[in-house]
Write a protein that holds these residues in place. Structure first.
Motif, PDB file in Angstrom:
ATOM      1  N   SER A   1      76.457  22.030  74.675  1.00  0.00           N
ATOM      2  CA  SER A   1      76.030  22.236  76.059  1.00  0.00           C
ATOM      3  C   SER A   1      74.591  22.735  76.128  1.00  0.00           C
ATOM      4  N   ARG A   2      74.224  23.696  75.260  1.00  0.00           N
ATOM      5  CA  ARG A   2      72.877  24.235  75.313  1.00  0.00           C
ATOM      6  C   ARG A   2      71.850  23.188  74.909  1.00  0.00           C
ATOM      7  N   ARG A   3      72.211  22.325  73.971  1.00  0.00           N
ATOM      8  CA  ARG A   3      71.293  21.261  73.583  1.00  0.00           C
ATOM      9  C   ARG A   3      70.962  20.381  74.782  1.00  0.00           C
ATOM     10  N   GLU A   4      71.979  20.062  75.585  1.00  0.00           N
ATOM     11  CA  GLU A   4      71.738  19.219  76.762  1.00  0.00           C
ATOM     12  C   GLU A   4      70.965  19.975  77.835  1.00  0.00           C
ATOM     13  N   THR A   5      71.306  21.245  78.056  1.00  0.00           N
ATOM     14  CA  THR A   5      70.586  22.033  79.052  1.00  0.00           C
ATOM     15  C   THR A   5      69.101  22.119  78.723  1.00  0.00           C
ATOM     16  N   VAL A   6      68.789  22.413  77.469  1.00  0.00           N
ATOM     17  CA  VAL A   6      67.390  22.517  77.044  1.00  0.00           C
ATOM     18  C   VAL A   6      66.668  21.194  77.252  1.00  0.00           C
ATOM     19  N   ALA A   7      67.316  20.086  76.893  1.00  0.00           N
ATOM     20  CA  ALA A   7      66.695  18.775  77.058  1.00  0.00           C
ATOM     21  C   ALA A   7      66.428  18.478  78.533  1.00  0.00           C
ATOM     22  N   LEU A   8      67.372  18.801  79.389  1.00  0.00           N
ATOM     23  CA  LEU A   8      67.186  18.549  80.820  1.00  0.00           C
ATOM     24  C   LEU A   8      66.062  19.400  81.396  1.00  0.00           C
ATOM     25  N   ILE A   9      66.059  20.683  81.076  1.00  0.00           N
ATOM     26  CA  ILE A   9      65.021  21.565  81.609  1.00  0.00           C
ATOM     27  C   ILE A   9      63.649  21.164  81.074  1.00  0.00           C
ATOM     28  N   SER A  10      63.584  20.754  79.816  1.00  0.00           N
ATOM     29  CA  SER A  10      62.311  20.342  79.219  1.00  0.00           C
ATOM     30  C   SER A  10      61.755  19.085  79.872  1.00  0.00           C
ATOM     31  N   SER A  11      62.637  18.279  80.462  1.00  0.00           N
ATOM     32  CA  SER A  11      62.200  17.030  81.089  1.00  0.00           C
ATOM     33  C   SER A  11      61.634  17.234  82.490  1.00  0.00           C
ATOM     34  N   CYS A  12      61.751  18.446  83.032  1.00  0.00           N
ATOM     35  CA  CYS A  12      61.398  18.704  84.431  1.00  0.00           C
ATOM     36  C   CYS A  12      59.951  19.165  84.589  1.00  0.00           C
ATOM     37  N   SER A  13      59.301  18.658  85.615  1.00  0.00           N
ATOM     38  CA  SER A  13      58.019  19.219  86.045  1.00  0.00           C
ATOM     39  C   SER A  13      58.283  20.532  86.769  1.00  0.00           C
TER      40      SER A  13
ATOM     41  N   LEU B   1      66.573  30.499  77.182  1.00  0.00           N
ATOM     42  CA  LEU B   1      67.634  29.559  76.831  1.00  0.00           C
ATOM     43  C   LEU B   1      67.912  29.573  75.332  1.00  0.00           C
ATOM     44  N   GLU B   2      66.878  29.657  74.545  1.00  0.00           N
ATOM     45  CA  GLU B   2      67.040  29.676  73.087  1.00  0.00           C
ATOM     46  C   GLU B   2      67.618  31.004  72.605  1.00  0.00           C
ATOM     47  N   GLN B   3      67.025  32.106  73.041  1.00  0.00           N
ATOM     48  CA  GLN B   3      67.432  33.403  72.515  1.00  0.00           C
ATOM     49  C   GLN B   3      68.813  33.830  73.024  1.00  0.00           C
TER      50      GLN B   3
ATOM     51  N   GLY C   1      82.716  44.677  77.165  1.00  0.00           N
ATOM     52  CA  GLY C   1      82.232  45.856  76.474  1.00  0.00           C
ATOM     53  C   GLY C   1      81.275  45.538  75.350  1.00  0.00           C
ATOM     54  N   LEU C   2      80.801  44.299  75.272  1.00  0.00           N
ATOM     55  CA  LEU C   2      79.853  43.887  74.244  1.00  0.00           C
ATOM     56  C   LEU C   2      78.428  44.076  74.758  1.00  0.00           C
ATOM     57  N   PRO C   3      77.433  44.109  73.875  1.00  0.00           N
ATOM     58  CA  PRO C   3      76.068  44.499  74.288  1.00  0.00           C
ATOM     59  C   PRO C   3      75.482  43.617  75.390  1.00  0.00           C
ATOM     60  N   TYR C   4      74.836  44.279  76.343  1.00  0.00           N
ATOM     61  CA  TYR C   4      74.040  43.636  77.389  1.00  0.00           C
ATOM     62  C   TYR C   4      72.698  43.245  76.779  1.00  0.00           C
ATOM     63  N   ARG C   5      72.236  42.057  77.078  1.00  0.00           N
ATOM     64  CA  ARG C   5      70.963  41.581  76.532  1.00  0.00           C
ATOM     65  C   ARG C   5      69.948  41.443  77.644  1.00  0.00           C
ATOM     66  N   GLU C   6      68.796  42.107  77.503  1.00  0.00           N
ATOM     67  CA  GLU C   6      67.748  42.017  78.506  1.00  0.00           C
ATOM     68  C   GLU C   6      67.128  40.615  78.514  1.00  0.00           C
ATOM     69  N   PRO C   7      66.789  40.088  79.695  1.00  0.00           N
ATOM     70  CA  PRO C   7      66.211  38.740  79.760  1.00  0.00           C
ATOM     71  C   PRO C   7      64.758  38.715  79.318  1.00  0.00           C
ATOM     72  N   LEU C   8      64.328  37.566  78.822  1.00  0.00           N
ATOM     73  CA  LEU C   8      62.923  37.307  78.543  1.00  0.00           C
ATOM     74  C   LEU C   8      62.267  36.767  79.811  1.00  0.00           C
ATOM     75  N   GLU C   9      60.960  36.729  79.841  1.00  0.00           N
ATOM     76  CA  GLU C   9      60.261  36.243  81.027  1.00  0.00           C
ATOM     77  C   GLU C   9      60.275  34.720  81.119  1.00  0.00           C
ATOM     78  N   ASN C  10      60.204  34.049  79.983  1.00  0.00           N
ATOM     79  CA  ASN C  10      60.079  32.592  79.949  1.00  0.00           C
ATOM     80  C   ASN C  10      61.455  31.941  79.845  1.00  0.00           C
ATOM     81  N   LEU C  11      61.719  30.980  80.725  1.00  0.00           N
ATOM     82  CA  LEU C  11      63.032  30.348  80.768  1.00  0.00           C
ATOM     83  C   LEU C  11      63.359  29.614  79.465  1.00  0.00           C
ATOM     84  N   ALA C  12      62.410  28.872  78.917  1.00  0.00           N
ATOM     85  CA  ALA C  12      62.667  28.130  77.682  1.00  0.00           C
ATOM     86  C   ALA C  12      63.021  29.086  76.551  1.00  0.00           C
TER      87      ALA C  12
END
Length: 226
Positions: A91-103, A159-161, A145-156
């Motif tokens: 699923s993430r492979r497809e999401t990344v490909a779709l987002i990368s294709s967008c202006s 998605l990876e991290q 109850g598992l660790p909360y992860r702070e978001p990065l600024e960049n969407l790409a």
């Protein structure tokens, strides 16, 4: 006609306010869910999701948002964990490909006629992609109850991290976690099935929004990014 064991929850907030969801738990159908206004509609949607003509046998029902089936309380099997990891990767492979294709303009596209439940604010392509990572890293895992992860600024980058964080957590978390907090019930099995379902489900909307944005851009010219 094949009998399929189904698990139905009503009064949930997933695709709609106060909806009904029907799930299956077999590893080969892991993370598959049908939704509708009532049980009959949810089971019809689940049948369409499975792409077969099953005869559903409802073996468990629960009422209320963010509850858990008795089946969720069982320790997670390795087949369920492996199926979740495989679905997440694909699923993430497809999401990344779709987002990368967008202006930038396509990322900001909003289908004004799309109806969302009252609690949903992810209208644009960009917002929907952020919703995917927010849900996995900052809702599902912390609810257990598992660790909360702070978001990065960049969407790409996010998605990876986020994907790496979730896959690492899924691979190593205990099989029998159960957490009850604020009237909700979360378990290892519940989080695995929700992770397997969520991004794969949102990808249908993501594909449609991007296709519509692309068609509008092609027919009328790309909107200004300003």
């Amino acid at each position: 006609m094949t009998d399929v064991r189904a698990y139905v929850e009503s009064g949930v907030q997933l695709a709609m306010d106060d909806g009904t969801a029907a799930w299956v738990f077999e590893p080969e159908r892991w993370g598959r869910c049908g939704q509708g206004a009532d049980e009959a509609a949810a089971l019809r949607d689940l049948g369409a999701e499975l792409g077969t003509d099953p005869r559903f046998v409802v073996v468990e029902r629960v009422v209320g948002d963010e509850q858990a089936f008795e089946r969720d309380l069982a320790p997670a099997g390795e087949a369920e964990r492996a199926a979740t990891l495989k679905i997440l990767e694909e699923s993430r492979r497809e999401t990344v490909a779709l987002i990368s294709s967008c202006s930038p303009a396509m990322l900001n596209f909003d289908d004004a006629v799309r109806v969302l439940p009252s609690f949903a604010g992810w209208r644009t392509v960009r917002q929907l992609a952020w919703h995917i990572v927010d849900t996995e890293s900052r809702y599902y895992l912390p609810s257990l109850g598992l660790p909360y992860r702070e978001p990065l600024e960049n969407l790409a980058d996010e998605l990876e991290q986020s994907a790496e964080h979730v896959r690492r957590t899924v691979a190593t978390m205990p099989a029998d976690l159960v957490r009850r907090v604020d009237g909700e019930v979360w378990t290892t099995v519940k989080v695995l099935r929700r992770l397997a379902w969520h991004e794969r489900s949102e990808l249908r909307t993501l594909r449609r929004l991007i296709a519509l944005a692309s068609a509008i851009s092609g027919n009328k010219g790309a909107p200004s990014d300003e």
